[in-house]
Structure formats: C-alpha cells, structure tokens
Scaffold this active site. Structure first.
Site, PDB file in Angstrom:
ATOM      1  N   SER A  21      38.459  33.161  47.407  1.00 11.47           N
ATOM      2  CA  SER A  21      39.100  33.842  48.531  1.00 11.47           C
ATOM      3  C   SER A  21      38.338  33.505  49.803  1.00 11.47           C
ATOM      4  O   SER A  21      37.322  32.814  49.765  1.00 11.47           O
ATOM      5  CB  SER A  21      39.089  35.349  48.308  1.00 11.47           C
ATOM      6  OG  SER A  21      37.768  35.830  48.488  1.00 11.47           O
ATOM      7  N   LYS A  22      38.833  34.030  50.906  1.00 14.03           N
ATOM      8  CA  LYS A  22      38.221  33.759  52.217  1.00 14.03           C
ATOM      9  C   LYS A  22      36.740  34.095  52.241  1.00 14.03           C
ATOM     10  O   LYS A  22      35.986  33.497  52.996  1.00 14.03           O
ATOM     11  CB  LYS A  22      38.929  34.597  53.295  1.00 14.03           C
ATOM     12  CG  LYS A  22      40.209  33.954  53.779  1.00 14.03           C
ATOM     13  CD  LYS A  22      40.745  34.704  54.977  1.00 14.03           C
ATOM     14  CE  LYS A  22      42.165  34.268  55.276  1.00 14.03           C
ATOM     15  NZ  LYS A  22      42.955  35.340  55.872  1.00 14.03           N
ATOM     16  N   ARG A  23      36.347  35.053  51.422  1.00 13.62           N
ATOM     17  CA  ARG A  23      34.936  35.425  51.340  1.00 13.62           C
ATOM     18  C   ARG A  23      34.049  34.220  51.043  1.00 13.62           C
ATOM     19  O   ARG A  23      32.891  34.167  51.407  1.00 13.62           O
ATOM     20  CB  ARG A  23      34.749  36.424  50.188  1.00 13.62           C
ATOM     21  CG  ARG A  23      34.724  37.853  50.603  1.00 13.62           C
ATOM     22  CD  ARG A  23      34.356  38.757  49.447  1.00 13.62           C
ATOM     23  NE  ARG A  23      34.912  38.379  48.154  1.00 13.62           N
ATOM     24  CZ  ARG A  23      34.180  38.044  47.106  1.00 13.62           C
ATOM     25  NH1 ARG A  23      32.872  37.985  47.211  1.00 13.62           N
ATOM     26  NH2 ARG A  23      34.766  37.752  45.954  1.00 13.62           N
ATOM     27  N   HIS A  24      34.612  33.267  50.269  1.00 11.10           N
ATOM     28  CA  HIS A  24      33.820  32.116  49.845  1.00 11.10           C
ATOM     29  C   HIS A  24      33.832  30.981  50.866  1.00 11.10           C
ATOM     30  O   HIS A  24      33.192  29.962  50.671  1.00 11.10           O
ATOM     31  CB  HIS A  24      34.358  31.574  48.514  1.00 11.10           C
ATOM     32  CG  HIS A  24      34.330  32.583  47.415  1.00 11.10           C
ATOM     33  ND1 HIS A  24      35.458  33.223  46.969  1.00 11.10           N
ATOM     34  CD2 HIS A  24      33.307  33.061  46.683  1.00 11.10           C
ATOM     35  CE1 HIS A  24      35.127  34.056  46.000  1.00 11.10           C
ATOM     36  NE2 HIS A  24      33.835  33.976  45.807  1.00 11.10           N
ATOM     37  N   GLY A  25      34.591  31.136  51.930  1.00 15.66           N
ATOM     38  CA  GLY A  25      34.713  30.052  52.915  1.00 15.66           C
ATOM     39  C   GLY A  25      36.174  29.691  53.078  1.00 15.66           C
ATOM     40  O   GLY A  25      37.053  30.462  52.684  1.00 15.66           O
TER      41      GLY A  25
END
Ligand code: GLU
Length: 467
Positions: free
Chosen positions: A239-243
């Site tokens: 997800s966006k959390r990972h980049g």
C-alpha cells in the site's frame, strides 16, 4: 486467433496500482502468447466511487506499459439493461426470488446468530414465500444450491472447494434496482465469452458464488487463475505506506516501462533463474502454470537494478526523448546546448533512473552557478589556479577534440607538470559541472565543446583566485 479470451477488469476508483498492472500484464502475456484476445473492461458499477479521472489514469498507465488491448474499453455502466434482463430471467425460472426482509430485521437475525454461535447467514425467510407483499421494497436474491459443494480448478492454486452451506443466497439486485458486483462480473464474463479469468486472489471467495451463477444461467464456466497478492517489506499487503504504488508514479520517478514490466513479470512468475526478459521473451516464455502460489514482496532495489540495466542498454535517441519531461521539470531547455543524445550517452552507464540522469544532465545546459567548496578545499589554491590555467591553455590549442584526444591531452598535462590525474581531472570536473559527480573528463569536454569548456574553466578560475 485462438479461442483464448482474457480480460483485465479494473474498478476506476484510483490510479493503476502496480498489483493491477501485474494482473493486466499476465492477461496480456497469455493473450499474446496464445494468439488470443485481450479485453479491457472498466468495472464502474460503483457510481459513488468511480471517476472519469481514474479511468483516464488507468488507460494512461496501460498505454505507458504498452499493454494494448484488443477489445474495449467496455464500461459496466453501459450494460445495466443487460444485467436487468438476466436478473429477470433467473426470477422467471425460479432461480432467484424477491426478498422483503428489512435491514433492521436482517441485523437482528445476524446478531442473534452470532450470540448463539451460529454463522450469520441469511435464514431464507423469503426463499419459500408464497404471497408477495404489495408496494414493499425488496431486493432480489439468488436461490443458491443447498448442501453439497462448489469447486473449481484454479490454474495457479489447484482445486478449491467451498461447502455450499457456507454460501448465502446472494443479493443480485438491490432495493434501488441496481445489480450487484458478483452478478455483473458473471454476466460480463459470459457475454464477452471470457475463457480464462486471471485476477488477484482477493477474489477467490467471490468465485464459488460466481460459479453457481454461471451454472444457474446455463453459461460455460471459465477457467480461473488467481494471482497471489503483492506485499510490502513488512509482509503486509502493498500500500501507499510502503512507497509509490501507482504505475504513473514510477514513470514520473524515471522508470522505463520495460523495466517495470520485467520487474512485474518476475513478481510471482519465474523461468529458471532468468531475470532479464525482453517483451518478446516474456511472451514466449510466460506460462500461467509457473506462477507461484505464495505472495511476493515488492523490492524497490531490484526494480532499480533492472531500470539501470535498461537505461544502460537503451537506445540513446529514445532515452533522450523520455528524458525531456524530467529536464523541463528542472526548467532546463536543451535548445542552446549540446545534443541531448550525446549527453545521454555520457550518463546512461551510471544512471539508475531518468530522474537521476536528468539531475546529472543539468550542468551541460546550465553552467554551474556555484562550486563544491568542500571538494575544492582538498586542493591547494595555487595548484588549482595553475591546473585550470594550464588546462585552458592546452585546450585552446587542441587539435583533436574527440574523447580519446582529450583524455590524452590531460595525460600530457600530468606528465609535463608532474601532477597526478586526480589533481587535474577533479578540479576540471568541478569547474565544468560545479561538483564531483560527473562522467569522465574527456566525455564532458567533448560533449560541452571546447569553447564552452574553456569559458567555464576561466569562470571557475576567477572564483577560486578571488577566494
Ligand atoms: N474490478 C475488480 C478489481 O478491480 C476485478 C474483478 C475481476 O477481475 O473479476 O479488483
């Protein structure tokens, strides 16, 4: 053309996610490999969440990756009359029924079931109803088979079996008359004569319901291939959390489409120990049976490594074209300066992304406005001035302005004056580019041109002399 018909069916509620792109790629590869047909279908029945911007972003991502489709894009929202027709057909055949239970009633039943430790499942109140209340809102439910199992042979996961008693009587039409997701998918896949459904394995649980619907409607059941999810480094779903997760974000960060495709094809699929696949090789070698059963972890380092490989081996003319937007972003115009293709050639050996390449190309077009003082401080001031003067003087009378000739000229300067290459090359590089991160000195001089080189050396010399 073979009989194979596959589709990519994104919901336009955001950008094209790398996971979606991989699903699209697998579909595309199978279609190209087997001479089949690749269809693009936009699943926009969720009107609240679907947007035109998202459709555009998805199409842009697909085009950038070169995943051209043969039919479509088809929009589910254009097929409402078709879905209605099939809902009616099931009702007429007694395979679906009107359910008048209100949401309050359903909630109460669900809570009771949970309290009593039963699985909360529709209790079938309206399934056998004989009298139909007039003027009351209703949904339409599918009369799902009771007892027994529903199973399918997944090309990736093997046979998957669900006990029918765990499956509810699915709502196929809401109170407002709109059809529901699983029903639309079946009608679409059947009417588009899809033979193989390749999609994310987050849809495994939908599949038995869809299989039951195919059977009730008398449609052939397609083959299924559920692709495991992509995870972040912490093993949570990517997800966006990972980049960055959007395909277009990767383009904007300076990745090449062939690098992203190559990276994505290897996420879950393998062919021996091979890592590098051209488009043709991918098409030739791809086999859906070789997609692994477990989830894969997204690894940016590996993507960067592949990107560097494709930049290094890329056609300079094409790279120059692709570099332009990254240069305009830095307000660099290439009109008054060296040929961009020549610039690319000096940088492609070492750049991991086009962004990095653009960053390193700036000095060719914009003469440095400052210098790396820390790097200059490593040299004696007198020496710097003497080196720059000598180099400028030698260049002014240079006869051979090719890389070989210029490199030889620098060597001569060293021999004549008893300087080391580091004492000559590094100060010149700083004078020309402002910093120490630049290609070989011969390449820079030839690309900038001797005149501009001398101009920059003189300017740097003034700066140093005044310090
Ligand atoms: N629209 C679904 C999604 O974006 C895909 C459904 C399917 O492939 O069957 O997840």
């Amino acid at each position: 053309m073979s009989e194979l018909r596959v589709r990519f069916a994104p919901s336009p509620t955001g950008y094209l996610h790398v996971g979606g792109a991989r699903t699209a790629l697998f579909n595309w590869l199978l279609a190209r490999k087997q001479g089949g047909t690749f269809i693009l279908r936009i699943e926009d029945t969720d009107v609240e969440r679907s947007t035109k911007e998202s459709v555009d972003a998805i199409l842009e991502g697909m085009k950038w990756l070169g995943l051209e489709w043969d039919e479509g894009p088809f929009y589910q929202s254009d097929s409402f009359p078709l879905y209605k027709e099939y809902v009616q057909k099931l009702v007429d055949e007694g395979k679906a029924y009107k359910c008048y239970c209100t949401s309050e009633e359903l909630d109460a039943k669900r809570n009771l079931a949970m309290q009593e430790g039963r699985k909360p499942k529709y209790d079938g109140t309206c399934r056998e109803r004989t009298e139909q209340p007039v003027g009351q809102p209703y949904v339409i439910r599918f009369r799902a088979p009771q007892g027994g199992v529903t199973s399918f042979d997944d090309l990736i996961k093997g046979t998957i079996t669900f006990p029918n008693d765990e499956l509810d009587d699915l709502i196929i039409q809401r109170t407002d008359g709109t059809p529901t997701y699983n029903f639309c998918v079946v009608i679409d896949d059947a009417s588009m004569r899809i033979t193989t459904v390749i999609r994310g394995d987050d849809h495994v649980n939908n599949t038995p319901r869809q299989v039951q619907l195919y059977e009730a409607l008398g449609f052939p059941v397609p083959q299924f291939a559920h692709v495991p999810m992509i995870l972040g480094s912490d093993k949570a779903r990517l997800s966006k959390r990972h980049g960055a997760t959007s395909v277009i974000a990767y383009r904007d960060m300076g990745f090449l489409p062939e690098a992203l495709n190559n990276y994505l094809v290897r996420l879950g699929w393998s062919n021996g120990d091979d890592e590098i696949f051209s488009r043709d090789e991918m098409v030739q070698k791809f086999d859906i049976h070789n997609v692994g059963r477990s989830a894969s972890v997204f690894n940016t380092e590996k993507l960067l490594w592949l990107n560097a490989h494709y930049i290094k081996n890329g056609d300079p003319e094409r790279l120059a074209d692709l570099l332009l937007p990254h240069l305009s972003k830095r307000e660099v115009t290439t009109l008054n300066g060296p040929d961009l293709m020549a610039v690319v050639k000096t940088l492609q050996e070492r750049a991991q992304t086009l962004e990095e390449m653009a960053e390193r190309a700036v000095f060719y077009y914009n003469a440095p406005t400052g210098y790396d003082d820390a790097a200059l401080a490593k040299f004696d001031k007198e020496l710097l001035v003497a080196v720059l003067d000598t180099v400028a003087e030698k260049l002014a009378s240079a006869t051979e302005a090719d890389v070989h000739g210029i490199d030889a000229l620098f060597k001569d300067v060293c021999t004549e004056k008893g300087w080391k290459m580091g004492q000559v090359g590094q100060p010149t590089r700083i004078a020309l580019s402002g910093g120490t991160q630049a290609p070989g000195i011969g390449e820079i001089v030839v690309t900038l041109g001797v005149e501009e080189t001398i101009r920059r050396i003189q300017k740097a010399r003034e700066y140093i002399a005044q310090k």
